[in-house]
Write a protein that holds these residues in place. Structure first.
Motif, mmCIF file in Angstrom:
data_model
loop_
_atom_site.group_PDB
_atom_site.id
_atom_site.type_symbol
_atom_site.label_atom_id
_atom_site.label_comp_id
_atom_site.label_asym_id
_atom_site.label_seq_id
_atom_site.Cartn_x
_atom_site.Cartn_y
_atom_site.Cartn_z
ATOM 1 N N GLY A 152 -6.889 -0.474 24.633
ATOM 2 C CA GLY A 152 -7.839 -1.578 24.718
ATOM 3 C C GLY A 152 -8.722 -1.780 23.512
ATOM 4 N N LEU A 153 -8.198 -1.527 22.295
ATOM 5 C CA LEU A 153 -9.014 -1.665 21.089
ATOM 6 C C LEU A 153 -8.700 -2.925 20.287
ATOM 7 C CD1 LEU A 153 -9.162 2.010 19.797
ATOM 8 C CD2 LEU A 153 -10.941 0.711 20.950
ATOM 9 N N GLY A 154 -7.900 -3.802 20.803
ATOM 10 C CA GLY A 154 -7.653 -5.072 20.129
ATOM 11 C C GLY A 154 -6.741 -4.930 18.933
ATOM 12 N N GLY A 155 -6.999 -5.744 17.907
ATOM 13 C CA GLY A 155 -6.097 -5.768 16.769
ATOM 14 C C GLY A 155 -4.870 -6.603 17.075
ATOM 15 N N LEU A 156 -3.949 -6.667 16.137
ATOM 16 C CA LEU A 156 -2.748 -7.476 16.332
ATOM 17 C C LEU A 156 -1.836 -6.904 17.412
ATOM 18 C CD1 LEU A 156 -2.069 -8.237 12.587
ATOM 19 C CD2 LEU A 156 -2.782 -9.881 14.327
ATOM 20 N N GLY A 157 -1.989 -5.628 17.701
ATOM 21 C CA GLY A 157 -1.208 -5.044 18.781
ATOM 22 C C GLY A 157 -1.533 -5.643 20.137
ATOM 23 N N PHE A 158 -2.718 -6.237 20.278
ATOM 24 C CA PHE A 158 -3.095 -6.891 21.532
ATOM 25 C C PHE A 158 -2.103 -7.982 21.892
ATOM 26 C CE2 PHE A 158 -5.154 -10.643 23.376
ATOM 27 C CZ PHE A 158 -5.601 -10.130 24.588
ATOM 28 N N TYR A 159 -1.715 -8.791 20.898
ATOM 29 C CA TYR A 159 -0.767 -9.875 21.153
ATOM 30 C C TYR A 159 0.617 -9.334 21.478
ATOM 31 C CZ TYR A 159 -4.357 -12.826 19.013
ATOM 32 O OH TYR A 159 -5.533 -13.471 18.719
ATOM 33 N N ILE A 160 1.009 -8.257 20.813
ATOM 34 C CA ILE A 160 2.330 -7.685 21.088
ATOM 35 C C ILE A 160 2.375 -7.128 22.500
ATOM 36 C CG2 ILE A 160 3.950 -5.878 20.398
ATOM 37 C CD1 ILE A 160 2.951 -6.189 17.543
ATOM 38 N N LEU A 161 1.340 -6.396 22.884
ATOM 39 C CA LEU A 161 1.308 -5.817 24.232
ATOM 40 C C LEU A 161 1.232 -6.909 25.290
ATOM 41 C CD1 LEU A 161 1.162 -3.207 25.883
ATOM 42 C CD2 LEU A 161 -1.321 -3.289 25.658
ATOM 43 N N GLN A 162 0.405 -7.909 25.042
ATOM 44 C CA GLN A 162 0.304 -9.020 25.990
ATOM 45 C C GLN A 162 1.621 -9.783 26.087
ATOM 46 O OE1 GLN A 162 -1.913 -12.715 24.985
ATOM 47 N NE2 GLN A 162 -3.316 -12.104 26.639
ATOM 48 N N GLY A 163 2.295 -9.966 24.948
ATOM 49 C CA GLY A 163 3.577 -10.662 24.955
ATOM 50 C C GLY A 163 4.650 -9.904 25.713
ATOM 51 N N ILE A 164 4.621 -8.564 25.608
ATOM 52 C CA ILE A 164 5.589 -7.758 26.360
ATOM 53 C C ILE A 164 5.353 -7.900 27.856
ATOM 54 C CG2 ILE A 164 6.307 -5.382 26.850
ATOM 55 C CD1 ILE A 164 5.754 -4.732 23.910
ATOM 56 N N THR A 172 3.970 -10.433 29.462
ATOM 57 C CA THR A 172 4.245 -11.798 29.926
ATOM 58 C C THR A 172 5.617 -12.307 29.486
ATOM 59 O OG1 THR A 172 3.171 -12.746 27.967
ATOM 60 C CG2 THR A 172 1.797 -12.354 29.908
ATOM 61 N N ARG A 173 6.383 -11.469 28.768
ATOM 62 C CA ARG A 173 7.707 -11.847 28.252
ATOM 63 C C ARG A 173 7.618 -13.091 27.361
ATOM 64 N NH1 ARG A 173 11.798 -9.164 30.440
ATOM 65 N NH2 ARG A 173 13.288 -10.803 29.902
ATOM 66 N N ASN A 174 6.582 -13.130 26.559
ATOM 67 C CA ASN A 174 6.378 -14.228 25.612
ATOM 68 C C ASN A 174 6.920 -13.773 24.249
ATOM 69 O OD1 ASN A 174 5.460 -16.255 23.918
ATOM 70 N ND2 ASN A 174 3.469 -16.429 24.908
ATOM 71 N N PHE A 175 8.211 -14.013 24.027
ATOM 72 C CA PHE A 175 8.860 -13.502 22.823
ATOM 73 C C PHE A 175 8.354 -14.155 21.532
ATOM 74 C CE2 PHE A 175 11.970 -12.789 26.284
ATOM 75 C CZ PHE A 175 11.982 -11.399 26.246
ATOM 76 N N PRO A 176 8.058 -15.457 21.500
ATOM 77 C CA PRO A 176 7.472 -16.016 20.272
ATOM 78 C C PRO A 176 6.148 -15.358 19.897
ATOM 79 C CG PRO A 176 8.324 -17.773 21.647
ATOM 80 C CD PRO A 176 8.398 -16.519 22.462
#
Length: 243
Positions: free
Chosen positions: A170-182, A184-188
C-alpha cells in the motif's frame, strides 16, 4: 498491437491527472523511493568501498555479504520486514529492502574503482610527497569515480524496477496501477504502467551513462584516445608510402 495503442491512450488520458492517485504523483512517489533508497545505500556503501579499496582489507567479506544481499528475494523481504515492523512502519520496511538491494552494486563499484588504478600512479604520488589523505582525495577518488558511477547506475536501475512491488503493502508508486490492473484485468493499464517504468529506467540509465563519461579525468581520456590516433596516423603513413 491494439494493447500497445490502448496502453499509450491510457498513459496520455486526461483521467491520469485526476483520481485517488494521479500519474504524476505516482511517478514522483516512484522516484522518491528510488533516489531516497539509493542515497541511503550510497552513504553506507561508498565509505566502506573506499576503505576496502584503499586498504585492501575486507574484500572477501564484502564480496560474501554482497552476494548474500543480492540473493534475498525483494518481495519476500519487504513482506517480512512489514510484518516484523508493523503497519505504522511500512515505508521504512520498503526502504530497508531497497537499500539492501542497492548496497552490493555501489559497494562493488566503490572498491573496484580503487583496485583498477595502476599502482605506479599511487607510487608516483607517494614519491611526490603526497600524504595518505592527499592520495585519496586527489588520485584515488577521481580515478575511481567512473566505476563508482557505474555501480550507482546499476543500483538505480535495480531499485527503480523493484519499487513497483511497494504497492503490495500500500505504498503507491507506479506499482499501484499494475496491481490494480491485475485485480481488475485491465491489461492496457498494466502495460501502460509498465511502459512508464521502462521509460523511467531508460532515462535514468542515459543520465548515468552520460555522467559516467563526464567524470573520466581528462588525462585518462587523452591517454586512451592517443594510441588510437597514433595508430590511425601510422596506418595512413603506411598507406601513403611506396611499396
Amino acid at each position: 498491437m491494439n494493447y500497445f495503442l490502448e496502453a499509450f491512450a491510457w498513459i496520455f488520458s486526461p483521467e491520469r491527472l485526476t483520481g485517488s492517485l494521479p500519474l504524476p504523483t505516482a511517478i514522483a512517489q516512484h522516484l522518491a523511493f528510488t533516489f531516497g533508497s539509493v542515497l541511503i545505500a550510497a552513504l553506507i556503501a561508498i565509505p566502506a568501498g573506499w576503505w576496502i579499496g584503499h586498504t585492501g582489507r575486507g574484500r572477501e567479506l564484502a564480496v560474501l555479504l554482497s552476494g548474500a544481499a543480492r540473493a534475498l528475494p525483494s518481495l519476500g523481504l519487504i513482506v517480512l520486514l512489514y510484518m516484523l515492523m508493523g503497519v505504522a512502519f511500512k515505508t521504512e520496511a520498503a526502504v530497508v529492502a531497497f537499500v539492501l538491494l542497492a548496497v552490493p552494486s555501489i559497494l562493488a563499484g566503490a572498491y573496484a574503482g580503487f583496485e583498477a588504478i595502476d599502482r605506479t600512479v599511487i607510487d608516483a604520488g607517494r614519491a611526490m610527497g603526497m600524504t595518505r589523505w592527499q592520495l585519496l582525495g586527489k588520485v584515488e577518488v577521481p580515478l575511481g569515480l567512473p566505476l563508482l558511477i557505474g555501480g550507482l547506475r546499476v543500483a538505480t536501475l535495480q531499485v527503480v524496477a523493484t519499487v513497483t512491488i511497494a504497492a503490495y503493502i500500500g505504498l503507491g508508486g507506479l506499482g499501484f496501477y499494475i496491481l490494480q490492473g491485475i485485480q481488475t484485468r485491465n491489461f492496457p493499464q498494466i502495460l501502460g504502467a509498465s511502459i512508464v517504468v521502462i521509460a523511467l529506467a531508460l532515462v535514468l540509465d542515459g543520465v548515468f551513462a552520460l555522467l559516467q563519461r563526464l567524470v573520466v579525468p581528462r588525462g585518462v581520456a587523452a591517454r586512451v584516445n592517443t594510441p588510437q590516433r597514433s595508430a590511425g596516423a601510422r596506418t595512413r603513413a603506411l598507406a601513403g608510402s611506396p611499396a
